[in-house]
Design a protein around this motif. Sequence first.
Motif, mmCIF file in Angstrom:
data_model
loop_
_atom_site.group_PDB
_atom_site.id
_atom_site.type_symbol
_atom_site.label_atom_id
_atom_site.label_comp_id
_atom_site.label_asym_id
_atom_site.label_seq_id
_atom_site.Cartn_x
_atom_site.Cartn_y
_atom_site.Cartn_z
ATOM 1 N N SER A 22 5.523 -3.162 17.588
ATOM 2 C CA SER A 22 5.272 -2.042 16.821
ATOM 3 C C SER A 22 5.620 -2.301 15.412
ATOM 4 N N TYR A 23 4.877 -1.712 14.601
ATOM 5 C CA TYR A 23 4.938 -1.953 13.191
ATOM 6 C C TYR A 23 5.217 -0.568 12.330
ATOM 7 N N VAL A 24 6.030 -0.678 11.473
ATOM 8 C CA VAL A 24 6.475 0.698 10.541
ATOM 9 C C VAL A 24 6.346 0.240 9.003
ATOM 10 N N LEU A 25 5.833 1.402 8.270
ATOM 11 C CA LEU A 25 5.796 1.231 6.781
ATOM 12 C C LEU A 25 6.611 2.344 6.298
ATOM 13 N N GLN A 26 7.719 1.843 5.481
ATOM 14 C CA GLN A 26 8.882 2.653 5.178
ATOM 15 C C GLN A 26 8.903 2.822 3.792
ATOM 16 N N LEU A 27 9.273 3.769 2.678
ATOM 17 C CA LEU A 27 9.642 3.989 1.417
ATOM 18 C C LEU A 27 10.598 4.585 1.116
ATOM 19 N N THR A 28 11.366 4.090 -0.255
ATOM 20 C CA THR A 28 12.608 4.695 -0.845
ATOM 21 C C THR A 28 12.532 4.496 -2.215
ATOM 22 N N HIS A 29 13.565 5.336 -2.718
ATOM 23 C CA HIS A 29 13.992 5.280 -4.108
ATOM 24 C C HIS A 29 15.251 4.179 -4.219
ATOM 25 N N PRO A 30 14.918 3.135 -4.737
ATOM 26 C CA PRO A 30 15.739 1.848 -4.866
ATOM 27 C C PRO A 30 16.907 1.917 -5.945
ATOM 28 N N THR A 31 16.522 2.972 -7.003
ATOM 29 C CA THR A 31 17.746 2.848 -8.030
ATOM 30 C C THR A 31 18.522 4.142 -8.525
ATOM 31 N N PHE A 66 8.976 -0.255 -1.072
ATOM 32 C CA PHE A 66 8.584 -0.231 0.366
ATOM 33 C C PHE A 66 8.701 -1.374 1.201
ATOM 34 N N GLN A 67 8.976 -1.519 2.484
ATOM 35 C CA GLN A 67 8.992 -2.515 3.505
ATOM 36 C C GLN A 67 8.273 -2.111 4.709
ATOM 37 N N ILE A 68 7.881 -3.327 5.354
ATOM 38 C CA ILE A 68 7.094 -3.261 6.813
ATOM 39 C C ILE A 68 8.119 -3.776 7.767
ATOM 40 N N LEU A 69 8.218 -3.274 8.918
ATOM 41 C CA LEU A 69 9.179 -3.664 10.091
ATOM 42 C C LEU A 69 8.340 -3.909 11.093
ATOM 43 N N ARG A 70 8.583 -5.005 11.744
ATOM 44 C CA ARG A 70 8.259 -5.360 13.035
ATOM 45 C C ARG A 70 9.162 -5.237 14.331
ATOM 46 N N ASN A 71 9.194 -4.235 15.158
ATOM 47 C CA ASN A 71 10.032 -4.001 16.133
ATOM 48 C C ASN A 71 11.564 -3.938 15.711
ATOM 49 N N GLY A 72 11.483 -3.162 14.426
ATOM 50 C CA GLY A 72 12.941 -2.794 14.000
ATOM 51 C C GLY A 72 13.445 -3.640 13.046
ATOM 52 N N ASN A 73 12.705 -4.895 12.629
ATOM 53 C CA ASN A 73 13.239 -5.982 11.748
ATOM 54 C C ASN A 73 12.284 -5.886 10.788
#
Length: 629
Positions: free
Chosen positions: A599-608, A560-567
């Motif tokens: 603006s803050y966004v929480l995103q998740l993915t499968h990395p492998t 997972f990663q956290i983004l602020r204003n798209g970064n």
Amino acid sequence: MSALDTFSGGFRIFDGNAEVTTGSGAAYSVANQIDCTVAIDPHTGRYTVSAVDQDSATAVFKAVYAGVSIYKDFSIAKSREAGGAGTAKLLTLATTHNTFPYDEYNQPAPQTATFTATKQHTSAVLTWRIRKIDTSIIAEGTAASLVASGYATSSANADTLVIDHDDFHALCNDHGINAVMVEVECIDGSQRLADRLTVFRLIQRTKVTWEGVLDPTGAKAETVANAYKGVKDSGLVFLDLQQQALDKIESLAKGALNQINSDAESMARFSLEQGQRLEFAVRLADAESRIVEERTARVGETAALAFSRDEILARLDNVAGTGTTIEAVMTELRAADVSQTEARVLAIDTLTARFDNYRGTGQSIEAATIAIAESVVTERDARATAITGVQTELGDQITGVQTTLSTTNDVLDGVKNRWTVALNAGGTAIAGLVFANGSATKATFDVVDTNFRVVDSSGNGSVPFSVIGGVTYIQNASILNASITNAKIANAAIDEWKLANNSTSVTAGNYTDGNISLSPTQNVYTSVQSFSISASGGPVLIGASYNALSGTGSVQVIKFQILRNGNVIYDSRADQAQNGYGTPKNVTMIDYPGGGSHSYVLQLTHPTLSYASGAVVSNRSLWGNEFKR
């Protein structure tokens, strides 16, 4: 090397044991250049250096052959012998491996690359950086800090850095790159020493042979198979027709390949020429700007000189217009100065004579002045003073107490009253009280002492209030209203703290307990929660959590990663999610976004790996709390 224009080198390419540097469709270009100016022939791979701006410089050359991009590092360093022969400072970087090989499943083979920095005539502290090919920084710091942050595997000392295949694979995947640039730098006085190396992915491609020609992509073999299949399905499987089809396909393929190579060479030449034209235009514009600035400066200087000359001529014309020469004017000025000097001498003589008159009376000027001051009592000024004093002596020690009462009635200043008590012990310990009021000074109360104390009347010896050495001490205080500019508080127990409006922290966030499915594709992020906050410039505490349910019925990795204003401001690198709902995953961090709306966004993915059905997450929360300054 005595001159840059005599330096050159070559980019050589081998396909197996055969050299294919020229004549095989390879195209060459400059991928990047740092602190230097380089060029490379797009057809032959010969490169030259025309300028080096710093003591250390690096360039990256690129070759494209048979659809494969190949990169080559070039480093150059100036060696300065400021302290005499044999004192040149130098920093070089070497590695055990420049590539990480990958198998046919795009997985890296087990391997480590050890980077070793060698310092010559310097003991400056090293700074390590991991960059992309475009030189943007991924991470920097000491070797130990890069290991602690997970960007490197280990470090034997400050001059070494080890990256294994897992960390290299994660760096490439996390940042969408196929190569990693490792840089080392140190600052020794005014001299900057640096060196860089680039490590690449070596991806294995399936190669098939068709009429003795290697085809890295397998396109020709696939074309032949499809052509043969079409002929077979039509019932026209004849050897002569098959051979004709193969010959025709080969001819078309060779013609297309030659056209592609020709177009690539033309585009490479065009890009190089366009880059040279752009660089020339920039330099020409800069030269024109400098010429305009120089002309403007010279015009200003000329105007100033002309003004000074004209002013001098005008003043000379004015003197000439009076009919008096310059010499006559100077003589008149000298005579005026002499007259002023004589006047000063006369005034001094007169004052001296007045002092002599006072001396003739046998009374000093000071005594006469005091006598006059004491005798002046007019309707305009009336004074009354009463002085009471006691004194004791013991040997050379004298102590005394003096009380003074005075009033003044002045038509100009009004009524003034003053009461003083002066205590003197041995001529060194002096204390006293002063009460005064009047139209000029208002009302005042002064305590003259080194230490001032208010003692508890209970007689228990406690001092609730004191001033010692210019510092005020209060044992207990109850303050109704206070305005404090600077405060230093060691220990404080506060029952109720009231802050001004808009000074408390600001909290914002969202929580959702429902399920959301992640994308089944590897490294494709899904946004699962978000919030916005209007900050005033203070630090923001960010918190995030979620529950993960495997979409495949087996253990899988979720990142997972956290983004602020798209970064991206936080990257978990990897997180383990178990089958079924497990322990919630939580993270907190401090962010410094500055003032304004964010603006803050929480995103998740499968990395492998990719999954037929992605993981399901629930109980998603993302919040922030700003601590205002």
